[in-house]
Design an enzyme around this catalytic site. Structure first.
Site, PDB file in Angstrom:
ATOM      1  N   GLY A 221      -1.633 -13.771   2.155  1.00  0.00           N
ATOM      2  CA  GLY A 221      -1.279 -13.343   0.797  1.00  0.00           C
ATOM      3  C   GLY A 221      -1.962 -14.166  -0.276  1.00  0.00           C
TER       4      GLY A 221
ATOM      5  N   GLU B 140       7.732  -2.790   7.582  1.00  0.00           N
ATOM      6  CA  GLU B 140       7.408  -1.377   7.416  1.00  0.00           C
ATOM      7  C   GLU B 140       8.282  -0.514   8.319  1.00  0.00           C
ATOM      8  OE1 GLU B 140       3.099  -0.605   7.385  1.00  0.00           O
ATOM      9  OE2 GLU B 140       2.887  -2.757   7.093  1.00  0.00           O
TER      10      GLU B 140
ATOM     11  N   ASP C 120      -0.616  -8.446  14.188  1.00  0.00           N
ATOM     12  CA  ASP C 120      -1.037  -8.758  12.827  1.00  0.00           C
ATOM     13  C   ASP C 120      -1.408 -10.237  12.707  1.00  0.00           C
ATOM     14  OD1 ASP C 120      -0.749  -8.046   9.680  1.00  0.00           O
ATOM     15  OD2 ASP C 120       0.176  -9.978  10.083  1.00  0.00           O
TER      16      ASP C 120
ATOM     17  N   LYS D  83      -5.204 -12.202  12.000  1.00  0.00           N
ATOM     18  CA  LYS D  83      -5.416 -13.262  11.002  1.00  0.00           C
ATOM     19  C   LYS D  83      -5.933 -14.540  11.648  1.00  0.00           C
ATOM     20  CE  LYS D  83      -1.833 -11.345   7.991  1.00  0.00           C
ATOM     21  NZ  LYS D  83      -0.369 -11.345   7.748  1.00  0.00           N
TER      22      LYS D  83
ATOM     23  N   GLY E  80       2.609  -9.579  -0.671  1.00  0.00           N
ATOM     24  CA  GLY E  80       3.234  -8.497  -1.411  1.00  0.00           C
ATOM     25  C   GLY E  80       2.111  -7.824  -2.171  1.00  0.00           C
TER      26      GLY E  80
END
Lengths: 408, 408
Positions: free
Chosen positions: A119, A175, A186, A190, A288
């Site tokens: 993020g 989600e 995920d 990363k 976000g």
């Protein structure tokens, strides 16, 4: 002397919307910083717009579609035609990083992807630019906010995995289909990106071994509490001996005093270790819409300002095999004499050494919660397999890794 | 196609030595990242070397002399003549930032100073580049490792200020003359630099109000422990209403759960708050020779790679006057009826509201340790002045600020 920088926007979901608004809002600041005023040249959605027209009209392409298809084709073509590209697409970079780096080289273009990891925390920039030429030993941390939120809720309220997940979905932290978050995929993508940058090695998602948190039970958390431990889904990328790397994602208990232990809720945190810096820790909210859009904007400003160290990945990836870890072990056994002795014997035969034990009565049965010292994982797994076959075992043994080291 | 980048090194102290070695060690990596191989063109020390000769032979000047004279003259001349400059000199940037920015503009050169703040933690790059075009509300943290080491030692061992300082000197965490560290001047210079970058406003050292830790006693720490507080020397730069800024350095108690509370020893940590990112926290070891040299190398790589957003400071600096803070208050009073009532009355008259009180007997006297809710500082100071004049007061009242907010 100012000129316009035309920005083609691919994708108009939550992040696309946030970026569109942020770019308009900060256009003056971008112009002041770079000498170029950004203007949206076109927006491509699944319903309208032509990629070719947008490409022709743009200096920079911002890809916020997500997924690898058609994003891979668009980004590759944009780079080959000399357009700088900024993306938040972790799967794209983790799976096709080499191909995209090659396309960028061909086109003399720059590819930036700060928003793909952690993020608003600028971990990519720090690893690539501030620490780009030193020897990084290890990059690790909490890189998935959804799972950290779920684990924090389970620890705080005693909730089951299912109800914590449901609450995360209600609050928008997970989600509708949470598969890629909760199974570790995920975080694995990363970590592949971070490993690639930190070690200059062409690591892709294939090189990452990962586990998720779907099997974590509220019992694991409540017993661990007695031992003072907190549970996190950790991504760990590190150099092992002889040029080998290890890149893994797994749920893991941390001792109090570990810098990642207090990171709660949907926050992310990444630590970098190198002899030249000892360790630095960066933490902040996970992705976000507005946080991700801010990271994308930072990259757009950097490509408009021009030039940055590229730090290409090269060589072959060698993955280490002989990993050692400490483990937590949870056994439900018949409560009769000789059981603990037998368990201890099997552990001992495999050179697994016990650090602490908590035993609980459970009617005619007993629960044993043990923490082991660090041991080669294959030895521990051999012991686990033998323990699972014992007659007095009431359910399958459960094990979770533990990080022993404390804050230096 | 590679060419040599000639680096002129000014100063050969601990950081100069570490940088000299690091540059030689990482020359291959720098060449790979930037296409230019760095080579030392000359070294200036107080005993030998000619600045003019080194300048003529260099593409980049690395200034590690420290202090403002002769560093100011050298850096200004280098920038005017078009050489990019990397410096670790916080006093130079904090006192003469405008003049140097002007010289860089004249010469078309770049000035970088990551190493001036927070050692190996790349806070300058993050504030200037990743977050360079968003509206930052507040930058704050622990930016002096010497004082954090001393306060940690005092809290951990109950040592007096003098003996903790002595230990810090023995271990190399404090200099023989520790004045600039312990009186807050070093932290103030760093906060001026951070405020300048975060707010795009020409803040200099003059705009920073600072206090140090020389007056902190072991009593303050032991009473605070009962309240669960930890003591830090904080630097805080924030926007107040109507374009005004507040930039201050002061010792301060933190509640547990505050992200800066666990930062111990010689570590530094900086938090950045903005609507677009909520908050990010970066922590790591404060300035040691090798950590500082690593930050300098990161800047050298960036200037060799070329181009970066500049983010000029402009406008006038307006400093806010009406600051509010929470306070801890320590009173030694005669132990007789009516004393607490009188203290409470004076606080109430000045609209100072009490959050918690701990009272200790002390023979015929008593100690009152109180924590106040946030209040305008001038009101609290008015109350403090009245309290100091009361007949039953056994020693001067002692007060220290407190941060109430907890980790979100």
């Amino acid at each position: 002397m100012s000129n316009t920088a035309y920005v083609g926007l691919l994708g108009r979901g939550a992040v696309g919307d946030a970026f569109h608004d942020l770019l308009a809002d900060r256009a003056d600041a971008v112009e002041e910083a770079t000498g170029r005023r950004p203007e949206i040249s076109g927006v491509l959605t699944s319903k309208k717009g032509s990629f070719d027209e947008i490409l022709a009209a743009s200096d920079v392409i911002v890809e916020l579609i997500g997924g690898t298809d058609p994003a891979r084709d668009y980004v590759t073509r944009a780079l080959r035609s000399g357009r700088d590209v900024v993306t938040a697409n972790k799967q794209l970079i983790a799976q096709h990083g080499d191909e995209l780096a090659e396309a960028a080289r061909e086109g003399g273009a720059e590819l930036r992807f700060e928003a793909a990891v952690a993020g608003a925390i600028p971990v990519i920039r720090v690893v690539k630019e501030s620490l780009g030429t030193i020897e990084i030993e290890k990059v690790f941390g909490i890189v998935n906010g959804t799972t950290n939120y779920i684990l924090t809720e389970m620890a705080r309220t005693g909730a089951s995995y299912d109800s914590a997940l449901k609450r995360a979905q209600e609050l928008g932290y997970a989600e509708a289909d949470p598969t890629d978050d909760v199974n570790g995929a995920d975080a694995a993508a990363k970590m592949a990106i971070l490993a690639r940058l930190a070690f200059g090695s062409p690591v892709t998602l294939e090189h990452v071994e990962y586990e998720g948190i779907e099997e974590i039970s509220s019992d694991d958390l409540s017993y661990a509490k007695e031992l003072g431990l907190s549970l996190k889904l950790l991504g760990v990328a590190e150099r092992r001996g002889e040029g080998a790397l290890s890149i893994r994602v797994f749920p893991c208990f941390l001792y109090p005093g570990h810098p990642l232990a207090p990171v709660e809720g949907a926050f992310n945190a990444v630590m970098v270790e190198a002899p030249a810096i000892r360790e630095i820790t960066m933490s902040g909210p996970g992705a976000g819409g507005i946080e991700t859009a801010t990271a994308v904007l930072g990259d757009v400003v950097s490509v408009l300002a021009g030039g940055s160290p590229l730090g290409e990945a090269s060589g072959k990836v060698k993955i280490a095999k002989d990993i050692s870890s400490a483990f937590y072990l949870h056994l439900e056994v018949e409560d009769r004499p000789g059981v603990l002795a037998k368990v201890a014997e099997i552990l001992g035969e495999n050179e697994v050494s016990v650090r602490s034990v908590v035993q609980h009565g459970l009617g005619a049965d007993a629960r044993l919660v043990m923490v082991m010292h660090e041991v080669e994982e294959k030895r521990f797994k051999a012991a686990l397999s033998k323990l699972g076959k014992l007659k007095f075992m009431r359910s399958a043994p459960r094990s979770i890794r533990v990080i022993e080291e404390e804050f230096k």
